[in-house]
Design a protein around this motif. Structure first.
Motif, PDB file in Angstrom:
ATOM      1  N   LEU A   1      50.122 -25.045 -66.981  1.00 35.44           N
ATOM      2  CA  LEU A   1      48.971 -24.999 -67.904  1.00 35.44           C
ATOM      3  C   LEU A   1      48.033 -26.170 -67.640  1.00 35.44           C
ATOM      4  CD1 LEU A   1      50.753 -23.921 -71.201  1.00 35.44           C
ATOM      5  CD2 LEU A   1      49.015 -22.623 -69.929  1.00 35.44           C
ATOM      6  N   ALA A   2      48.610 -27.346 -67.349  1.00 36.34           N
ATOM      7  CA  ALA A   2      47.784 -28.539 -67.091  1.00 36.34           C
ATOM      8  C   ALA A   2      46.922 -28.363 -65.839  1.00 36.34           C
ATOM      9  CB  ALA A   2      48.680 -29.763 -66.950  1.00 36.34           C
ATOM     10  N   LEU A   3      47.401 -27.579 -64.879  1.00 41.55           N
ATOM     11  CA  LEU A   3      46.633 -27.392 -63.628  1.00 41.55           C
ATOM     12  C   LEU A   3      45.296 -26.678 -63.863  1.00 41.55           C
ATOM     13  CD1 LEU A   3      49.396 -26.237 -61.101  1.00 41.55           C
ATOM     14  CD2 LEU A   3      48.228 -28.439 -61.147  1.00 41.55           C
ATOM     15  N   VAL A   4      45.243 -25.831 -64.899  1.00 40.23           N
ATOM     16  CA  VAL A   4      43.994 -25.082 -65.132  1.00 40.23           C
ATOM     17  C   VAL A   4      43.233 -25.603 -66.361  1.00 40.23           C
ATOM     18  CG1 VAL A   4      44.627 -22.956 -63.932  1.00 40.23           C
ATOM     19  CG2 VAL A   4      45.288 -23.238 -66.328  1.00 40.23           C
ATOM     20  N   LYS A   5      43.740 -26.677 -66.947  1.00 40.16           N
ATOM     21  CA  LYS A   5      43.060 -27.260 -68.119  1.00 40.16           C
ATOM     22  C   LYS A   5      41.656 -27.697 -67.712  1.00 40.16           C
ATOM     23  CE  LYS A   5      44.140 -30.046 -72.058  1.00 40.16           C
ATOM     24  NZ  LYS A   5      43.504 -31.284 -72.277  1.00 40.16           N
ATOM     25  N   GLY A   6      40.663 -27.317 -68.513  1.00 40.79           N
ATOM     26  CA  GLY A   6      39.282 -27.719 -68.232  1.00 40.79           C
ATOM     27  C   GLY A   6      38.573 -26.784 -67.265  1.00 40.79           C
ATOM     28  N   LEU A   7      39.274 -25.824 -66.681  1.00 37.70           N
ATOM     29  CA  LEU A   7      38.624 -24.871 -65.770  1.00 37.70           C
ATOM     30  C   LEU A   7      38.152 -23.652 -66.586  1.00 37.70           C
ATOM     31  CD1 LEU A   7      41.089 -25.135 -62.736  1.00 37.70           C
ATOM     32  CD2 LEU A   7      38.865 -26.246 -63.038  1.00 37.70           C
ATOM     33  N   PRO A   8      37.128 -22.949 -66.100  1.00 39.77           N
ATOM     34  CA  PRO A   8      36.529 -21.868 -66.905  1.00 39.77           C
ATOM     35  C   PRO A   8      37.395 -20.606 -66.944  1.00 39.77           C
ATOM     36  CG  PRO A   8      35.386 -22.077 -64.810  1.00 39.77           C
ATOM     37  CD  PRO A   8      36.401 -23.171 -64.842  1.00 39.77           C
ATOM     38  N   LEU A   9      38.449 -20.681 -67.718  1.00 38.99           N
ATOM     39  CA  LEU A   9      39.421 -19.601 -67.822  1.00 38.99           C
ATOM     40  C   LEU A   9      39.794 -19.448 -69.291  1.00 38.99           C
ATOM     41  CD1 LEU A   9      40.633 -18.122 -65.345  1.00 38.99           C
ATOM     42  CD2 LEU A   9      42.600 -19.651 -65.492  1.00 38.99           C
ATOM     43  N   ARG A  10      39.856 -18.203 -69.788  1.00 41.43           N
ATOM     44  CA  ARG A  10      40.301 -17.989 -71.175  1.00 41.43           C
ATOM     45  C   ARG A  10      41.554 -17.097 -71.169  1.00 41.43           C
ATOM     46  NH1 ARG A  10      38.651 -12.695 -72.315  1.00 41.43           N
ATOM     47  NH2 ARG A  10      36.757 -12.076 -71.208  1.00 41.43           N
ATOM     48  N   ASP A  11      42.168 -17.003 -72.326  1.00 41.11           N
ATOM     49  CA  ASP A  11      43.384 -16.184 -72.491  1.00 41.11           C
ATOM     50  C   ASP A  11      44.442 -16.538 -71.433  1.00 41.11           C
ATOM     51  OD1 ASP A  11      41.932 -14.885 -74.489  1.00 41.11           O
ATOM     52  OD2 ASP A  11      41.217 -13.338 -73.112  1.00 41.11           O
ATOM     53  N   VAL A  12      44.592 -17.836 -71.211  1.00 37.10           N
ATOM     54  CA  VAL A  12      45.541 -18.280 -70.173  1.00 37.10           C
ATOM     55  C   VAL A  12      46.970 -18.119 -70.685  1.00 37.10           C
ATOM     56  CG1 VAL A  12      46.314 -20.256 -68.812  1.00 37.10           C
ATOM     57  CG2 VAL A  12      43.876 -19.942 -69.280  1.00 37.10           C
ATOM     58  N   ARG A  13      47.796 -17.514 -69.850  1.00 35.15           N
ATOM     59  CA  ARG A  13      49.217 -17.374 -70.200  1.00 35.15           C
ATOM     60  C   ARG A  13      50.075 -17.749 -69.006  1.00 35.15           C
ATOM     61  NH1 ARG A  13      50.515 -11.595 -71.423  1.00 35.15           N
ATOM     62  NH2 ARG A  13      48.843 -11.201 -69.943  1.00 35.15           N
ATOM     63  N   VAL A  14      51.209 -18.354 -69.290  1.00 32.18           N
ATOM     64  CA  VAL A  14      52.208 -18.594 -68.250  1.00 32.18           C
ATOM     65  C   VAL A  14      53.433 -17.805 -68.681  1.00 32.18           C
ATOM     66  CG1 VAL A  14      53.671 -20.324 -67.143  1.00 32.18           C
ATOM     67  CG2 VAL A  14      51.292 -20.854 -67.648  1.00 32.18           C
ATOM     68  N   ILE A  15      53.769 -16.780 -67.906  1.00 35.02           N
ATOM     69  CA  ILE A  15      54.851 -15.877 -68.332  1.00 35.02           C
ATOM     70  C   ILE A  15      55.876 -15.701 -67.205  1.00 35.02           C
ATOM     71  CG2 ILE A  15      53.501 -14.559 -70.035  1.00 35.02           C
ATOM     72  CD1 ILE A  15      52.957 -12.474 -67.897  1.00 35.02           C
ATOM     73  N   PRO A  16      57.126 -15.425 -67.591  1.00 39.65           N
ATOM     74  CA  PRO A  16      58.119 -15.171 -66.532  1.00 39.65           C
ATOM     75  C   PRO A  16      57.938 -13.752 -65.984  1.00 39.65           C
ATOM     76  CG  PRO A  16      59.151 -15.029 -68.694  1.00 39.65           C
ATOM     77  CD  PRO A  16      57.709 -15.377 -68.939  1.00 39.65           C
ATOM     78  N   PRO A  17      58.137 -13.560 -64.678  1.00 40.86           N
ATOM     79  CA  PRO A  17      58.101 -12.192 -64.146  1.00 40.86           C
ATOM     80  C   PRO A  17      59.347 -11.421 -64.582  1.00 40.86           C
ATOM     81  CG  PRO A  17      58.663 -13.751 -62.413  1.00 40.86           C
ATOM     82  CD  PRO A  17      58.417 -14.559 -63.656  1.00 40.86           C
ATOM     83  N   PRO A  18      59.374 -10.101 -64.401  1.00 35.60           N
ATOM     84  CA  PRO A  18      60.541  -9.320 -64.844  1.00 35.60           C
ATOM     85  C   PRO A  18      61.866  -9.838 -64.293  1.00 35.60           C
ATOM     86  CG  PRO A  18      58.734  -7.856 -64.262  1.00 35.60           C
ATOM     87  CD  PRO A  18      58.275  -9.239 -63.908  1.00 35.60           C
ATOM     88  N   ASN A  19      61.884 -10.352 -63.052  1.00 35.11           N
ATOM     89  CA  ASN A  19      63.173 -10.822 -62.503  1.00 35.11           C
ATOM     90  C   ASN A  19      63.480 -12.271 -62.898  1.00 35.11           C
ATOM     91  OD1 ASN A  19      61.771 -12.550 -60.805  1.00 35.11           O
ATOM     92  ND2 ASN A  19      62.396 -11.564 -58.905  1.00 35.11           N
ATOM     93  N   LYS A  20      62.619 -12.845 -63.760  1.00 40.94           N
ATOM     94  CA  LYS A  20      62.835 -14.192 -64.338  1.00 40.94           C
ATOM     95  C   LYS A  20      62.841 -15.314 -63.300  1.00 40.94           C
ATOM     96  CE  LYS A  20      63.811 -12.335 -68.432  1.00 40.94           C
ATOM     97  NZ  LYS A  20      62.698 -11.427 -68.657  1.00 40.94           N
ATOM     98  N   SER A  21      62.317 -15.067 -62.111  1.00 36.66           N
ATOM     99  CA  SER A  21      62.281 -16.123 -61.096  1.00 36.66           C
ATOM    100  C   SER A  21      60.842 -16.575 -60.896  1.00 36.66           C
ATOM    101  CB  SER A  21      62.865 -15.590 -59.784  1.00 36.66           C
ATOM    102  OG  SER A  21      62.737 -16.568 -58.786  1.00 36.66           O
ATOM    103  N   GLY A  22      60.554 -17.841 -61.192  1.00 32.38           N
ATOM    104  CA  GLY A  22      59.200 -18.374 -61.062  1.00 32.38           C
ATOM    105  C   GLY A  22      58.379 -18.127 -62.317  1.00 32.38           C
TER     106      GLY A  22
END
Ligand SMILES: C[S@@+](CC[C@H](N)C(=O)[O-])C[C@H]1O[C@@H](n2cnc3c(N)ncnc32)[C@H](O)[C@@H]1O
Length: 255
Positions: free
Chosen positions: A226-247
């Motif tokens: 989340l910190a990597l995109v803080k201040g960049l012109p992006l909305r509705d930012v989410r960090v979610i696990p993929p279905p296989n839970k890796s990454g």
């Protein structure tokens, strides 16, 4: 030899688009499945041999622009995508791209965590998006990979990323052979291992090899992404696990 050139060795050796890569793509780009690519103008940043662009095009993307910073990767991607007249592959560094509001989807799979300056790369990718366009990035997670950070990273940093890449390819058998037997005996003990238990040996070996070659590999916590995109012109930012839970999948919409 740079990481890009070391990956170029990988993508020349593993240049074929295997049907099993489709499941990996669906996992990494889960929020855009099943119809998110249809009719879209798409940028694939750090395309390797083009396996992910291949599925985006198969799923009906209008145009895919793919780029990578190594000649062998670019050659392999051009070969794999030659069947699509609406695909273009360029040799470019992610730091030098200058598209401005040209794409509906910008995706990058397994690339940003290998960069020395991920924030500036992400800023350039977001600049390439039209307002309302989607940024979708898959990166390694710290969560679930603490053992890699503790035991594999020191070996990668001090040994396998420094050796001639052909030697690292041979050394990777020390891990891939026992892992293969473990997968065959147990069928996999996590959602990710269950997925790769169905892969052929060469595929499992290529995954191990891929882990060992780069000089930079960040395993990020959710809040670090989340910190990597803080201040960049992006909305509705989410960090979610993929279905296989890796990454982690980072997804957001261009303002
Ligand atoms: C692990 S591979 C992933 C390739 C591809 N996205 C895939 O999933 O098959 C990482 C890729 O990032 C590319 N890469 C690394 N640094 C780059 C840079 N500065 N500009 C463009 N591509 C880069 C490498 O050349 C390599 O092909």
């Amino acid at each position: 030899m740079s990481s890009e050139q070391r990956f170029g060795y990988e993508w020349k050796k593993y240049a074929h688009v295997d049907p099993l890569y489709e499941g990996q793509f669906q996992n990494w780009m889960a929020p855009l499945m099943p119809d998110g690519f249809r009719g879209k103008d798409v940028l694939d940043a750090g395309c390797g041999m083009g396996r992910n662009s291949y599925w985006a095009l198969t799923y009906g993307a209008r145009i895919v622009m793919a780029f990578d910073n190594d000649d062998r990767s670019v050659d392999a991607a051009r070969n794999n995508l030659a069947v699509f007249p609406n695909a273009k592959v360029l040799k470019k560094s992610i730091y030098d791209i200058n598209w401005n509001r040209e794409f509906d989807i910008v995706f990058s799979i397994g690339v940003i965590h290998h960069l020395k300056d991920p924030k500036s790369a992400l800023a350039r990718l977001i600049e390439s998006l039209r307002p309302g366009g989607i940024l979708a990035i898959w990166v390694y997670s710290y969560e679930g990979n603490k053992w890699i950070v503790k035991y594999v990273n020191p070996i990668r940093i001090h040994v396998t990323s420094k050796l001639p890449v052909s030697m690292t390819h041979i050394l990777a058998y020390i891990c891939s052979v026992p892992l293969w037997f473990f997968l065959k005996i147990t069928g996999g003990t996590t959602p990710y291992l269950k997925q790769i238990a169905g892969f052929k040996f060469w595929h499992v070996h290529s995954i191990v090899f891929d882990q060992l070659i780069p000089d930079v590999a960040h395993y990020w916590r959710e809040e670090e992404i989340l910190a990597l995109v803080k201040g960049l012109p992006l909305r509705d930012v989410r960090v979610i696990p993929p279905p296989n839970k890796s990454g982690w999948i980072l997804i957001g919409t261009k303002i």
